[in-house]
Design a protein around this motif. Structure first.
Motif, PDB file in Angstrom:
ATOM      1  N   ASP A   1       1.057  -1.424   0.064  1.00  0.00           N
ATOM      2  CA  ASP A   1      -0.101   0.198   0.145  1.00  0.00           C
ATOM      3  C   ASP A   1       0.678   1.203  -0.267  1.00  0.00           C
ATOM      4  OD1 ASP A   1       0.977  -0.367   2.618  1.00  0.00           O
ATOM      5  OD2 ASP A   1      -0.725   0.918   3.589  1.00  0.00           O
ATOM      6  N   SER A   2       2.490   1.321   0.357  1.00  0.00           N
ATOM      7  CA  SER A   2       3.016   2.067  -0.074  1.00  0.00           C
ATOM      8  C   SER A   2       3.805   2.725  -1.584  1.00  0.00           C
ATOM      9  CB  SER A   2       3.955   1.984   1.423  1.00  0.00           C
ATOM     10  OG  SER A   2       5.290   3.324   0.130  1.00  0.00           O
TER      11      SER A   2
ATOM     12  N   ASP B   1       6.033   4.588  -2.000  1.00  0.00           N
ATOM     13  CA  ASP B   1       6.960   4.749  -2.110  1.00  0.00           C
ATOM     14  C   ASP B   1       7.998   3.875  -2.665  1.00  0.00           C
ATOM     15  OD1 ASP B   1       7.299   7.021  -1.450  1.00  0.00           O
ATOM     16  OD2 ASP B   1       6.521   6.711   0.279  1.00  0.00           O
ATOM     17  N   ILE B   2       7.280   2.393  -1.737  1.00  0.00           N
ATOM     18  CA  ILE B   2       7.977   1.262  -2.134  1.00  0.00           C
ATOM     19  C   ILE B   2       7.856   0.946  -3.509  1.00  0.00           C
ATOM     20  CG2 ILE B   2       7.913  -1.733  -1.915  1.00  0.00           C
ATOM     21  CD1 ILE B   2       9.516   0.462   0.501  1.00  0.00           C
TER      22      ILE B   2
ATOM     23  N   ARG C   1       6.794   2.874  -6.646  1.00  0.00           N
ATOM     24  CA  ARG C   1       8.634   4.061  -6.957  1.00  0.00           C
ATOM     25  C   ARG C   1       9.657   3.038  -6.884  1.00  0.00           C
ATOM     26  NH1 ARG C   1       7.066   9.866  -4.192  1.00  0.00           N
ATOM     27  NH2 ARG C   1       5.352   9.759  -5.458  1.00  0.00           N
ATOM     28  N   LEU C   2      10.108   3.390  -5.540  1.00  0.00           N
ATOM     29  CA  LEU C   2      11.813   2.771  -5.167  1.00  0.00           C
ATOM     30  C   LEU C   2      11.900   1.731  -6.688  1.00  0.00           C
ATOM     31  CD1 LEU C   2      11.745   3.164  -1.667  1.00  0.00           C
ATOM     32  CD2 LEU C   2      13.233   4.570  -3.704  1.00  0.00           C
TER      33      LEU C   2
ATOM     34  N   VAL D   1      12.695   1.494  -9.601  1.00  0.00           N
ATOM     35  CA  VAL D   1      14.088   1.982 -10.745  1.00  0.00           C
ATOM     36  C   VAL D   1      15.592   0.996  -9.657  1.00  0.00           C
ATOM     37  CG1 VAL D   1      15.675   3.445  -9.687  1.00  0.00           C
ATOM     38  CG2 VAL D   1      13.122   4.524 -10.139  1.00  0.00           C
ATOM     39  N   ARG D   2      14.570   0.506  -8.565  1.00  0.00           N
ATOM     40  CA  ARG D   2      15.608  -0.443  -8.281  1.00  0.00           C
ATOM     41  C   ARG D   2      15.695  -1.991  -8.577  1.00  0.00           C
ATOM     42  NH1 ARG D   2      19.416   2.638  -6.374  1.00  0.00           N
ATOM     43  NH2 ARG D   2      19.441   3.078  -4.720  1.00  0.00           N
TER      44      ARG D   2
ATOM     45  N   ASN E   1       1.495  -5.264   6.530  1.00  0.00           N
ATOM     46  CA  ASN E   1       0.204  -4.537   6.925  1.00  0.00           C
ATOM     47  C   ASN E   1      -0.089  -3.445   6.108  1.00  0.00           C
ATOM     48  OD1 ASN E   1      -0.505  -1.910   8.504  1.00  0.00           O
ATOM     49  ND2 ASN E   1       1.390  -2.524  10.061  1.00  0.00           N
TER      50      ASN E   1
ATOM     51  N   GLY F   1       7.616  -4.104   6.964  1.00  0.00           N
ATOM     52  CA  GLY F   1       8.081  -3.241   8.728  1.00  0.00           C
ATOM     53  C   GLY F   1       7.776  -3.584   9.058  1.00  0.00           C
TER      54      GLY F   1
ATOM     55  N   LYS G   1      11.535  -3.975   5.818  1.00  0.00           N
ATOM     56  CA  LYS G   1      11.858  -2.740   5.388  1.00  0.00           C
ATOM     57  C   LYS G   1      11.933  -1.954   6.826  1.00  0.00           C
ATOM     58  CE  LYS G   1       7.698  -2.826   3.713  1.00  0.00           C
ATOM     59  NZ  LYS G   1       6.582  -2.033   2.581  1.00  0.00           N
ATOM     60  N   PRO G   2      13.180  -1.498   6.578  1.00  0.00           N
ATOM     61  CA  PRO G   2      14.101  -0.981   5.274  1.00  0.00           C
ATOM     62  C   PRO G   2      14.632  -1.481   4.943  1.00  0.00           C
ATOM     63  CG  PRO G   2      15.012   0.490   6.999  1.00  0.00           C
ATOM     64  CD  PRO G   2      13.504   0.010   7.792  1.00  0.00           C
ATOM     65  N   PHE G   3      14.744  -2.488   3.589  1.00  0.00           N
ATOM     66  CA  PHE G   3      15.564  -3.343   3.074  1.00  0.00           C
ATOM     67  C   PHE G   3      16.367  -2.504   1.547  1.00  0.00           C
ATOM     68  CE2 PHE G   3      12.358  -1.495   0.146  1.00  0.00           C
ATOM     69  CZ  PHE G   3      12.536  -1.495  -0.932  1.00  0.00           C
TER      70      PHE G   3
END
Lengths: 323, 105
Positions: A26-27, A29-30, A32-33, A36-37, A71, A100, A121-123
Motif C-alpha cells: 500500500d506504500s 514509495d515502495i 517507486r523505489l 527504479v531498483r 501491514n 516493515g 523494510k527498510p531493505f
C-alpha cells in the motif's frame, strides 16, 4: 508450478518470456523505489496497492514471484498469503514477504503460511535483488523438476502419468462447459518387426521422428503423450472428431512420406483410433480410453495405416486388407 | 522559530545516483504533504493514522537514502505501538517533523 490449465510444450523447457513480478504494497514509495531498483533485472513489474486486487492480479497474470506487504488496510498480507496458498491456480507462485515488521512472530507466521522468504523494510537494495533472484531460481528449478517427472525421456512428449491426470482434467472441463474434446490413440504399425530387423536404435529413431511430427502438427492447447512402447495418445481439447480427422490425415501423410536413412526401403505407417464427445456420452476416462482403443483395434484389423472413428466407418485405408 | 536547535539539511545518500535522483526529488517535493498529514493526525489524536504514516516512512526513507529519517519514524511508530506516555509520543512527533523539514537533495 504450472501443471494446471496451461499446456506449455514439454520440450520448450527454456522459457524466453520476461518473468513477471507482482508487488502488493500500500506504500506508493515502495512501488517507486522498486521500479527504479529492479529496472535492470529483466522483470515485468505489476503493481497494486491492496490485497483484494493483488489476489485478482495473481490469478490473471500468474506472476513468477510475488512481493507482499503485511501491514495493509483492508485485507492484510497474512490473509492474502493464506488465500494465495489455498487456491489451486496460485498455490505454486513463490511469495516473498516484504514487511516493515521485524517481529519474530510475523516472520514465523509468514514463512509457515508458505512464503519462501521474508525481507524487512527498510531493505538493502543489493540484498533485495539477490533474494528476488534466488527465489526465482529455486522456483524455476522446481518447475523444471515437476515437468521432468511428467516427460517421456526418449521422445520429449508427456508421459503416461501426465496423460492419465490430464485426460481426467479435460473430461471434467468438457463436461462442465460443454466444449468438444477428442481422444486419439495411435500405434506404429509392425514396430516389433522393425526393431527385430534394423535394431533398437532404428526403432528409437522412428519413435522420435513420429513425436516430432506430432508436435509440429498439434496446437499449443493439445497434448501429445507417449502412452507406452510404440503407442501414443493425443488429447485434443475444443476439437470434434471431424477436425481431429483432418489433423490426423496430415499426420498420417507426413509419416508416410518421411525418409528413413537407416531403412530407406522400409516405410513407416501408423494406425489411429479416435473417440470424441459425440461418440461417448460419459466422462469416465477409462471408458474413453476403451472406446478409442476399440477404434484403434478396428483400424489395425482393417489393414492398418488408417484412421478409425469409434463407431464409424474406416477412413483412408490406402492399402485395404493389407495385414 | 528562527532558532531551530539544528537547521542543517539532511541529504540523501543517493543524491549523486543518476537512477535515483529524480525519485529523491519527488520524495523531497512531497515532504510538505507528509508533514501536513503528520500534523493533522496528531492534532486529531488519530494515533492509528499517525502510526501508519510513521510505519511507511520507516520502511521507505532508507530507500530514498534518508536512513536517519527512517530511524526517527521508527521511534515514533514504536512509541505509539507500545502506548507510551503522550508526552513521549509528542517528543517523537516533534523530532520527526523537524527532520522532515530538513530533508533535501
Amino acid at each position: 508450478m504450472r501443471l494446471d490449465g496451461s499446456s506449455d510444450h514439454p520440450l520448450t523447457v527454456e522459457d524466453e518470456r520476461t518473468p513477471k513480478l507482482l508487488l502488493i504494497d500500500d506504500s506508493m514509495d515502495i512501488h517507486r523505489l522498486l521500479k527504479v531498483r529492479l529496472k535492470d533485472e529483466r522483470l515485468e513489474l505489476i503493481s497494486c496497492d491492496n490485497g483484494a486486487e493483488g489476489l485478482e492480479h495473481a490469478r490473471r497474470h500468474a506472476p513468477d514471484l510475488i512481493l507482499l506487504d503485511l501491514n495493509m488496510p483492508g485485507m492484510d498480507g497474512f490473509e492474502v498469503l493464506q488465500r494465495l496458498k489455498s487456491a489451486d491456480d496460485t498455490v505454486g507462485i513463490p511469495v516473498i514477504v516484504l514487511s516493515g515488521s521485524d517481529e519474530v512472530n510475523d516472520k514465523v507466521r509468514g514463512l509457515e503460511l508458505g512464503a519462501v522468504d521474508y525481507i524487512c523494510k527498510p531493505f538493502d537494495v543489493a540484498e533485495l535483488r539477490a533474494r528476488v533472484r534466488s527465489a526465482m531460481r529455486i522456483s524455476h528449478l522446481m518447475d523444471l523438476l515437476a515437468r521432468r517427472a511428467q516427460i517421456d525421456g526418449l521422445t520429449g512428449l508427456w508421459n503416461r502419468q501426465f496423460f492419465d491426470e490430464r485426460l481426467a482434467g479435460e473430461l471434467a472441463a468438457s463436461s462442465r462447459d460443454g466444449s468438444s474434446l477428442s481422444l486419439v490413440l495411435c500405434d506404429l504399425d509392425h514396430f516389433k518387426s522393425l526393431n527385430d530387423q534394423f535394431g533398437h536404435a532404428a526403432g528409437d529413431d522412428v519413435l522420435q521422428a513420429f513425436a516430432k511430427i506430432l508436435q509440429r502438427n498439434l496446437r499449443r492447447s493439445d497434448f501429445a503423450c507417449r502412452y507406452g512402447g510404440e503407442e501414443f495418445a493425443l488429447i485434443l481439447p475444443g476439437t470434434d472428431s471431424r477436425q481431429a480427422m483432418g489433423l490426423l490425415e496430415r499426420i498420417r501423410d507426413e509419416i508416410n512420406r518421411h525418409a528413413w536413412p537407416r531403412h530407406p526401403k522400409r516405410g513407416i505407417t501408423v494406425s489411429f483410433g479416435v473417440c470424441d464427445r459425440a461418440r461417448d456420452g460419459g466422462f469416465d476416462p477409462v471408458q474413453w480410453i476403451e472406446t478409442a482403443d476399440s477404434a484403434l483395434y478396428a483400424a489395425k484389423h482393417n489393414g492398418r495405416d488408417q484412421i478409425q472413428l469409434a463407431g464409424g466407418a474406416p477412413r483412408s485405408a490406402s492399402l485395404p486388407q493389407a495385414g | 522559530m528562527a532558532q531551530e536547535p539544528n537547521a542543517d539539511p539532511v541529504r540523501s545518500e543517493f543524491s549523486d545516483d543518476p537512477d535515483m535522483r529524480e525519485l529523491v526529488e519527488v520524495f523531497v517535493d512531497e515532504m510538505p504533504d507528509r508533514i501536513e498529514a503528520i500534523q493533522n493526525t496528531w492534532s486529531e489524536q488519530d494515533l492509528e493514522g499517525l502510526r501508519q504514516i510513521a510505519h511507511q516512512l520507516k520502511g521507505a526513507s532508507g530507500g530514498y537514502g534518508f536512513s536517519p529519517l527512517g530511524d526517527v519514524a521508527m521511534e515514533l511508530e514504536y512509541s505509539i505501538r507500545e502506548t507510551a506516555e503522550i508526552d513521549e509520543i509528542r517528543q517523537h512527533v516533534d523530532e520527526l517533523v523537524d527532520m522532515c523539514n530538513r530533508v533535501s537533495l
